[in-house]
Design a protein around this motif. Structure first.
Motif, PDB file in Angstrom:
ATOM      1  N   GLY A   5      -3.927  43.868  30.593  1.00 14.02           N
ATOM      2  CA  GLY A   5      -2.524  44.200  30.753  1.00 14.02           C
ATOM      3  C   GLY A   5      -1.729  44.015  29.477  1.00 14.02           C
ATOM      4  O   GLY A   5      -2.248  43.596  28.443  1.00 14.02           O
ATOM      5  N   ALA A   6      -0.455  44.331  29.572  1.00 16.53           N
ATOM      6  CA  ALA A   6       0.422  44.297  28.405  1.00 16.53           C
ATOM      7  C   ALA A   6       0.756  42.862  27.988  1.00 16.53           C
ATOM      8  O   ALA A   6       0.813  41.959  28.818  1.00 16.53           O
ATOM      9  N   LYS A   7       0.973  42.679  26.690  1.00 16.70           N
ATOM     10  CA  LYS A   7       1.391  41.388  26.158  1.00 16.70           C
ATOM     11  C   LYS A   7       2.905  41.246  26.327  1.00 16.70           C
ATOM     12  O   LYS A   7       3.630  42.220  26.359  1.00 16.70           O
ATOM     13  N   ARG A   8       3.363  39.996  26.409  1.00 22.24           N
ATOM     14  CA  ARG A   8       4.779  39.733  26.607  1.00 22.24           C
ATOM     15  C   ARG A   8       5.315  38.875  25.463  1.00 22.24           C
ATOM     16  O   ARG A   8       4.643  37.950  25.015  1.00 22.24           O
ATOM     17  N   PRO A   9       6.530  39.141  24.989  1.00 15.89           N
ATOM     18  CA  PRO A   9       7.115  38.280  23.965  1.00 15.89           C
ATOM     19  C   PRO A   9       7.234  36.847  24.481  1.00 15.89           C
ATOM     20  O   PRO A   9       7.471  36.617  25.671  1.00 15.89           O
ATOM     21  N   GLY A  10       7.067  35.893  23.594  1.00 13.98           N
ATOM     22  CA  GLY A  10       7.172  34.500  24.000  1.00 13.98           C
ATOM     23  C   GLY A  10       6.564  33.579  22.966  1.00 13.98           C
ATOM     24  O   GLY A  10       6.237  33.997  21.844  1.00 13.98           O
ATOM     25  N   VAL A  11       6.393  32.337  23.355  1.00 21.76           N
ATOM     26  CA  VAL A  11       5.877  31.297  22.463  1.00 21.76           C
ATOM     27  C   VAL A  11       4.576  30.749  23.024  1.00 21.76           C
ATOM     28  O   VAL A  11       4.494  30.415  24.211  1.00 21.76           O
ATOM     29  N   VAL A  12       3.555  30.651  22.169  1.00 23.94           N
ATOM     30  CA  VAL A  12       2.288  30.030  22.531  1.00 23.94           C
ATOM     31  C   VAL A  12       2.327  28.574  22.075  1.00 23.94           C
ATOM     32  O   VAL A  12       2.606  28.288  20.911  1.00 23.94           O
ATOM     33  N   THR A  13       2.059  27.661  23.000  1.00 29.30           N
ATOM     34  CA  THR A  13       2.078  26.237  22.687  1.00 29.30           C
ATOM     35  C   THR A  13       0.670  25.712  22.470  1.00 29.30           C
ATOM     36  O   THR A  13      -0.245  26.004  23.251  1.00 29.30           O
ATOM     37  N   PHE A  14       0.515  24.932  21.402  1.00 29.25           N
ATOM     38  CA  PHE A  14      -0.739  24.235  21.106  1.00 29.25           C
ATOM     39  C   PHE A  14      -0.451  22.734  21.216  1.00 29.25           C
ATOM     40  O   PHE A  14       0.456  22.222  20.552  1.00 29.25           O
ATOM     41  N   ARG A  15      -1.227  22.040  22.040  1.00 26.60           N
ATOM     42  CA  ARG A  15      -1.029  20.599  22.198  1.00 26.60           C
ATOM     43  C   ARG A  15      -2.346  19.874  21.882  1.00 26.60           C
ATOM     44  O   ARG A  15      -3.327  19.984  22.610  1.00 26.60           O
ATOM     45  N   PHE A  16      -2.342  19.128  20.777  1.00 30.72           N
ATOM     46  CA  PHE A  16      -3.523  18.377  20.372  1.00 30.72           C
ATOM     47  C   PHE A  16      -3.566  17.038  21.103  1.00 30.72           C
ATOM     48  O   PHE A  16      -2.582  16.282  21.097  1.00 30.72           O
ATOM     49  N   GLY A  17      -4.702  16.732  21.727  1.00 32.58           N
ATOM     50  CA  GLY A  17      -4.861  15.462  22.411  1.00 32.58           C
ATOM     51  C   GLY A  17      -5.290  14.362  21.460  1.00 32.58           C
ATOM     52  O   GLY A  17      -5.596  14.600  20.290  1.00 32.58           O
TER      53      GLY A  17
END
Length: 229
Positions: free
Chosen positions: A191-203
């Protein structure tokens, strides 16, 4: 329609530019590892720019990975985390599936860069070669990054870790840093991509030497912290 137009623009710009970086690889590889790494980083930055301009997607790192040599294990929803982590983690060796290594020129470049190619069927000879390659990466002072679920999954899916993760954990004898990533919320497999923010959380780093069931349980929980419940 707007979303599909964005995706079309991304595909034209990214893959068109990628062809130039890939074709430059034999030249940069002949100039030494420094030139090859610079070419790879240029390609990653090109991907980041095109993703931001066409898809409206940016990345947020809630914290920074700890300094030193680690075994990183990340959630895998989309290709964006492969690019971003290759840059964020400082030239890690990435475990990738065999199919990608068969792409003309690109596969050769990935091997020259030091990627670990794994057969997803997990045959005994393939696992032994993967462990040998991982030990060589550790001896060279490089961290190792794996997506332990084995392939991209949909947002909310939390499959068990593949057996290769535990094998590498024992062989590398390095602390594991799990990484939770929510890229599937804006970059679904279909499906189509959506504008937004990808979060990366390092443990927090998990020490080496734990029993298989313990390390798998801790990593599985940590990489799925951003999944919807």
């Amino acid at each position: 329609m707007i979303a599909w137009a964005r995706l079309a623009a991304f595909s034209v710009l990214f893959y068109g530019g990628s062809a130039l970086f890939v074709l430059a690889t034999p030249v940069t590889a002949s100039l030494g590892r420094g030139a090859l790494v610079a070419n790879v980083r240029g390609w990653i930055r090109w991907h980041r720019l095109v993703v931001r301009l066409t898809l409206g997607i940016t990345c947020r790192f809630e914290n920074q990975p700890p300094p030193g040599q680690y075994f990183f294990a990340g959630k895998h929803h989309a290709m964006i985390e492969t690019f971003e982590l290759a840059l964020q983690l400082g030239d890690p060796v990435i475990v990738l599936k065999q199919e990608l290594a068969r792409i003309p020129i690109w596969g050769w470049a990935a091997r020259r860069y030091g990627m670990i190619v794994v057969d997803r069927d997990a045959s005994a000879p393939a696992l032994r070669q993967m462990i040998r390659d991982a030990k060589a990466a550790r001896a060279a002072g490089r961290s190792v990054l794996i997506f332990p679920e084995g392939t991209r999954v949909a947002m909310g899916d939390m499959p068990p870790l593949k057996s290769g993760f535990a094998g590498l954990y024992r062989a590398l004898d390095l602390p594991v840093v799990p990484i939770a990533i929510d890229s599937g919320a804006v970059w679904p497999r279909k499906g189509a991509k959506r504008p937004g923010v990808v979060t990366f959380r390092f443990g927090d780093p998990i020490p080496p030497g734990l029993p298989r069931d313990a390390i798998e349980a801790q990593v599985h929980q940590a990489i799925n912290l951003l999944e919807p419940r």
